[in-house]
Design a protein around this motif. Structure first.
Motif, mmCIF file in Angstrom:
data_model
loop_
_atom_site.group_PDB
_atom_site.id
_atom_site.type_symbol
_atom_site.label_atom_id
_atom_site.label_comp_id
_atom_site.label_asym_id
_atom_site.label_seq_id
_atom_site.Cartn_x
_atom_site.Cartn_y
_atom_site.Cartn_z
ATOM 1 N N ARG A 415 0.705 -0.667 0.300
ATOM 2 C CA ARG A 415 -0.145 -0.364 -0.084
ATOM 3 C C ARG A 415 0.766 1.396 -0.005
ATOM 4 O O ARG A 415 0.323 2.132 -0.358
ATOM 5 C CB ARG A 415 -0.951 0.449 1.309
ATOM 6 N N LYS A 416 1.700 0.835 0.520
ATOM 7 C CA LYS A 416 2.338 2.324 0.553
ATOM 8 C C LYS A 416 3.325 2.900 -0.756
ATOM 9 O O LYS A 416 3.702 3.890 -0.777
ATOM 10 C CB LYS A 416 3.979 1.999 1.077
ATOM 11 N N TYR A 417 3.180 1.800 -1.166
ATOM 12 C CA TYR A 417 3.934 2.662 -2.817
ATOM 13 C C TYR A 417 2.650 2.379 -3.538
ATOM 14 O O TYR A 417 2.414 2.111 -5.215
ATOM 15 C CB TYR A 417 4.946 1.078 -3.843
ATOM 16 N N GLY A 418 1.373 2.479 -3.252
ATOM 17 C CA GLY A 418 0.383 2.420 -4.062
ATOM 18 C C GLY A 418 -0.281 0.908 -5.264
ATOM 19 O O GLY A 418 -0.917 1.009 -5.944
ATOM 20 N N ILE A 419 0.735 0.092 -4.444
ATOM 21 C CA ILE A 419 0.133 -1.336 -5.144
ATOM 22 C C ILE A 419 -0.896 -1.849 -4.467
ATOM 23 O O ILE A 419 -0.834 -1.557 -2.530
ATOM 24 C CB ILE A 419 1.159 -1.848 -4.833
ATOM 25 N N TYR A 420 -2.085 -2.220 -5.301
ATOM 26 C CA TYR A 420 -3.025 -2.834 -4.201
ATOM 27 C C TYR A 420 -3.278 -4.328 -4.046
ATOM 28 O O TYR A 420 -1.995 -4.959 -5.124
ATOM 29 C CB TYR A 420 -4.581 -3.230 -5.274
ATOM 30 N N SER A 421 -3.737 -4.901 -2.970
ATOM 31 C CA SER A 421 -3.248 -6.169 -2.332
ATOM 32 C C SER A 421 -4.914 -7.140 -1.989
ATOM 33 O O SER A 421 -5.739 -5.991 -1.402
ATOM 34 C CB SER A 421 -1.759 -6.153 -1.651
ATOM 35 N N LEU A 422 -4.508 -8.618 -2.171
ATOM 36 C CA LEU A 422 -5.189 -8.715 -1.409
ATOM 37 C C LEU A 422 -5.463 -10.210 -0.518
ATOM 38 O O LEU A 422 -4.427 -11.085 -1.542
ATOM 39 C CB LEU A 422 -6.504 -9.492 -2.650
ATOM 40 N N LEU A 423 -4.903 -9.601 0.673
ATOM 41 C CA LEU A 423 -4.520 -11.662 1.646
ATOM 42 C C LEU A 423 -6.253 -12.195 1.571
ATOM 43 O O LEU A 423 -6.705 -12.168 2.485
ATOM 44 C CB LEU A 423 -4.180 -10.171 2.367
ATOM 45 N N THR A 424 -6.212 -13.225 1.191
ATOM 46 C CA THR A 424 -7.101 -14.631 1.053
ATOM 47 C C THR A 424 -6.848 -15.897 1.307
ATOM 48 O O THR A 424 -5.944 -16.079 1.826
ATOM 49 C CB THR A 424 -8.236 -14.073 0.410
ATOM 50 N N SER A 425 -7.531 -16.511 2.223
ATOM 51 C CA SER A 425 -7.454 -17.795 2.212
ATOM 52 C C SER A 425 -8.166 -18.247 0.797
ATOM 53 O O SER A 425 -8.655 -18.113 0.434
ATOM 54 C CB SER A 425 -8.454 -18.861 3.554
#
Length: 446
Positions: A415-425
């Motif tokens: 997030r710090k570098y403007g990259i979206y992420s999705l942490l999921t099971s």
């Protein structure tokens, strides 16, 4: 499973041996009670007579039984797939049927054993389910059918359906489950949250009469003046936007969960998400990467696009190498010319692992909307939730909490570098990736 002695195609059942032991016991008793000798002799002759009669009854007809194994056109990976067995009895008496199907070796099923009773001159059918956990070809062996008459002394074996093959594809059954999720009025029944649209970054669709509930900020005053009725502008989500699913097939994706690898979960989610993307009138494409980029499908919205994606996903396998993100970055810069949404399915276990690839991810995010999809280690939950009873379990619990915390640090770092992420099971991957795509569409940030 009943044991049988095979003699020239004839299978003698256990019941015959039990009766033979009983007759032998009478012969032993005859040594002490001579009056039993004649009775023992008659019992033995009767047993042999019934044995010969049972053999004659079963073998007097050439083709008294028909059986067929019906397989689906293809198996859906990770789902229960039905296999139907149909039987027909042409005997003039009811028979007991003992069925042993030779299941493909991938299932490692060694105790398949089904018994049925079929009435005279009638048909019967049953089904059982198989859940494959690997993509590829599944070869069935022989369908062994053992028939016993009402005497139950011997069995006759029939063989059907040898060398049948069915291919296992990514989970197309999930396609039907999530088929309507591309349309906003069906989302809530699947637990998908509605996303509030920010501004009007969508395409203009038409001018229509104002009805109660329409946003007054969309009133078209020129059209209102002409019609003498309130008229509003109606917008729709932007269409024909390119969405690529990039699947990491390196060794980090070989981690198993509930019989499937993380790679298989990513492949299943890619298939379903591609269908949703095409339903939303966007362009769906994909590619996989490890040492090099492969299985490329250019983002399009043709009617044959789903079939093309399915065929490419069918052959994706991990190569156990460490993935080359520099090659991924160079390939995207060369082949993806327009700004696109890139859903990157991978897995980072540590912050150091992310930092080794971060400059390439930043390079991709500079020209495209990048969403990094990675996985929670759900196996650690049981360790964290378990009460520690000794010092060794305390150490295990601390290490497990450290790994779980590091996953959250990875999200913050991206997030710090403007990259979206999705942490999921793994089990929530498909639903969460669809949610993320629909959220991006609703917010108009692509």
């Amino acid at each position: 499973m009943l044991k049988r002695l095979r003699l020239f195609g004839l299978y003698i059942n256990n019941l015959f041996f039990y009766l033979l032991i009983a007759v032998g016991t009478f012969f032993v008793l005859a040594f002490f009670f001579p009056n039993l000798f004649n009775a023992s002799k008659y019992l033995f002759l009767a047993l042999m007579t019934f044995l010969a009669l049972d053999v004659l009854i079963l073998f007097m007809a050439a083709n008294p039984i028909e059986a067929e194994r019906e397989l689906p056109e293809k198996f859906s990976n990770g789902d229960e797939n039905p296999v139907i067995v149909k039987l027909r009895n042409f005997y003039t008496f009811a028979v007991k049927v003992h069925i042993i199907d030779e299941i493909p070796e991938q299932f490692q099923i060694r105790n398949f054993d089904i018994e049925r009773k079929i009435k005279q001159a009638s048909a019967d059918e049953f089904s059982y389910a198989l859940r494959p956990t690997e993509r590829g070809e599944y070869h069935f062996g022989k369908l062994n059918v053992y028939i016993s008459s009402p005497l139950r002394l011997v069995s006759r074996r029939f063989i059907f359906g040898d060398k049948q093959m069915v291919k296992t594809y990514p989970s197309f059954i999930q396609l039907r489950k999530y088929d309507l999720m591309a349309f906003s009025h069906h989302l809530t029944q699947y637990g998908v949250k509605r996303i509030r649209r920010i501004g009007h970054t969508m395409e203009f669709e038409q001018i229509k009469e104002y009805v109660m509930g329409d946003d007054i900020r969309t009133i078209n005053w020129k059209a209102t003046a002409k019609k003498s009725n309130f008229m509003v502008n109606q917008y729709q989500d932007e269409k024909s936007q390119s969405v690529y699913m990039a699947i990491d097939k390196g060794r980090v994706m070989k981690m198993p969960f509930n019989g499937l690898s993380l790679l298989d979960y990513a492949i299943n989610a890619t298939l379903v998400l591609s269908n949703v993307i095409l339903k939303k009138q966007d362009k769906a494409g994909m590619f996989s990467f490890s040492k090099k980029v492969e299985n490329r499908v250019v983002a399009e919205k043709r009617s044959s696009q789903m079939e093309k994606i399915l065929e490419n996903l069918y052959n994706v396998k991990t190569d156990f190498f460490e993935s080359d993100y520099s090659r991924l970055y160079a390939d995207i810069r060369k082949n993806v010319n327009h700004r696109s949404l890139i859903m990157l399915y991978t897995n980072f276990e540590t912050l150091d692992g992310l930092h080794r690839q971060l400059r390439y991810l930043k390079g991709i995010a500079k020209h495209h909307l990048l969403v990094v999809v990675f996985f929670k280690n759900t196996e650690l939950n049981s360790i964290i939730e378990k009460k520690a009873d000794n010092i060794h379990e305390v150490y295990d619990k601390v290490v497990a909490e450290k790994f779980m915390f590091e996953k959250r640090l990875i999200v913050n770092e991206l997030r710090k570098y403007g990259i979206y992420s999705l942490l999921t099971s793994p089990e929530d991957l498909t639903l969460d990736t669809i949610n993320k795509y629909l959220e991006i569409k609703a917010r108009g940030i692509l």
